[in-house]
Design a protein around this motif. Sequence first.
Motif, short mmCIF file in Angstrom:
data_model
loop_
_atom_site.label_atom_id
_atom_site.label_comp_id
_atom_site.label_asym_id
_atom_site.label_seq_id
_atom_site.Cartn_x
_atom_site.Cartn_y
_atom_site.Cartn_z
N ALA A 52 0.82 -1.21 0.00
CA ALA A 52 0.00 0.00 0.00
C ALA A 52 0.85 1.26 0.00
N MET A 53 2.08 1.14 0.49
CA MET A 53 3.00 2.28 0.51
C MET A 53 3.75 2.44 -0.80
N GLY A 54 3.54 1.50 -1.72
CA GLY A 54 4.25 1.55 -2.99
C GLY A 54 5.57 0.83 -3.00
N ILE A 55 5.84 0.07 -1.93
CA ILE A 55 7.08 -0.70 -1.85
C ILE A 55 6.91 -1.98 -2.67
N GLU A 56 7.90 -2.28 -3.50
CA GLU A 56 7.83 -3.46 -4.36
C GLU A 56 8.00 -4.73 -3.52
N SER A 57 7.15 -5.69 -3.75
CA SER A 57 7.20 -6.93 -2.99
C SER A 57 7.43 -8.11 -3.91
N LEU A 58 8.27 -9.04 -3.44
CA LEU A 58 8.60 -10.23 -4.21
C LEU A 58 8.44 -11.46 -3.33
N THR A 59 8.11 -12.57 -3.94
CA THR A 59 8.02 -13.83 -3.21
C THR A 59 9.43 -14.41 -3.04
N LEU A 60 9.76 -14.77 -1.81
CA LEU A 60 11.05 -15.41 -1.57
C LEU A 60 10.95 -16.33 -0.35
N ASP A 61 11.05 -17.61 -0.60
CA ASP A 61 11.17 -18.61 0.45
C ASP A 61 12.65 -18.93 0.56
N VAL A 62 13.30 -18.42 1.59
CA VAL A 62 14.75 -18.55 1.69
C VAL A 62 15.20 -19.98 1.95
N LEU A 63 14.26 -20.87 2.24
CA LEU A 63 14.60 -22.28 2.43
C LEU A 63 14.51 -23.08 1.14
N SER A 64 14.15 -22.40 0.05
CA SER A 64 14.00 -23.07 -1.24
C SER A 64 15.02 -22.54 -2.24
N GLU A 65 15.88 -23.40 -2.74
CA GLU A 65 16.86 -23.00 -3.75
C GLU A 65 16.17 -22.47 -5.00
N GLU A 66 15.07 -23.10 -5.37
CA GLU A 66 14.33 -22.68 -6.55
C GLU A 66 13.76 -21.27 -6.36
N SER A 67 13.20 -21.01 -5.18
CA SER A 67 12.63 -19.70 -4.90
C SER A 67 13.71 -18.62 -4.88
N ILE A 68 14.87 -18.93 -4.31
CA ILE A 68 15.98 -17.97 -4.29
C ILE A 68 16.41 -17.65 -5.72
N SER A 69 16.57 -18.69 -6.54
CA SER A 69 16.99 -18.51 -7.92
C SER A 69 15.99 -17.66 -8.70
N THR A 70 14.70 -17.92 -8.50
CA THR A 70 13.65 -17.15 -9.17
C THR A 70 13.69 -15.69 -8.75
N CYS A 71 13.92 -15.45 -7.47
CA CYS A 71 13.99 -14.09 -6.96
C CYS A 71 15.19 -13.35 -7.56
N VAL A 72 16.32 -14.01 -7.66
CA VAL A 72 17.51 -13.40 -8.27
C VAL A 72 17.19 -13.00 -9.71
N SER A 73 16.52 -13.87 -10.45
CA SER A 73 16.16 -13.58 -11.84
C SER A 73 15.23 -12.37 -11.92
N GLU A 74 14.28 -12.28 -11.00
CA GLU A 74 13.34 -11.16 -11.00
C GLU A 74 14.05 -9.85 -10.70
#
Length: 300
Positions: A52-74
């Motif tokens: 609501a404040m305009g801060i960009e939000s991304l999904t990141l499950d730090v326990l998941s290598e796949e999620s970390i990799s996806t976040c890096v790509s984003e």
Amino acid sequence: MAQLSEQQKKTVLITGCSDGGLGAALAVAYHKVGYRVFATARNPSKMGVLKAMGIESLTLDVLSEESISTCVSEVTKLTGGTLNVLLNNAGAQYNMPISDLSISEAKKIFDLNVWSCIATIQAFIPLLMRAKDGAMVVNHTSAGSVAGLPFQAAYNASKAALAMFSDILRLELQAFNIRVVDLKTGGVKSNILANLVHKDLPSDSIYAIAGDDADKMLSGEKLRALEGTYVEADSWAKGVVKDLTKSKPPHQIWRGGSAWLVWLSTFLPIGMFDGELKRVTGLDAVICKINEARGNGAAL
């Protein structure tokens, strides 16, 4: 004065930014000083206030290598492949005396509080290396990384391990113009105690004789009684970001209620601070109950 575009702003990615937590408070503080903030959480629906404040939000499950990799790509797509600050904040707590510790539960705490941070750092190093004028890794440990709080060994030890990783990483990344900061936080009003999962003592625990007093330690009730000495999260975060945005930020930042007292204890002889630790955690009452039972000839 012309405003900076999103591509011109310095960037910070913060893990564990669910509303009401310290990560969210840090995201707001960085946003207010003009950084482009990537607030992350395993469940993005829990970052509604930040969105609501305009801060960009991304999904990141730090326990998941796949999620970390996806976040890096984003982040790579959003920034062109750079990142100025990586702030590892995601973590959890687990209370239990060492004699009754579930090794499997303790490993989960280390996986989240230590190994997920290392995995995230490894994944984002290429982006940090490409940041103009250098970059920074901030590891949110705790004042508990140097203060051994009874019944909190797994949590404190995980934070101490991350603090040592931070010290060594600070030396290893100097050649790449990446600073490493250890954020040692004291008492701050947040949802960490509210989110603490209360686990009962095993029926055969050596502390069972202390009953209710031991249970107060496990539930965090004794520490909740100290919340009046805790600082507000927004004030704490503002101070932390002020420290981190200095031209030469310190390698350790001590902020939060009683953080100065824990810092001072690092210069005192071993054992001198024990009485205060037993008082604030409630161990003194547990010891009293055990001594009473022994005096009455109870079988322990």
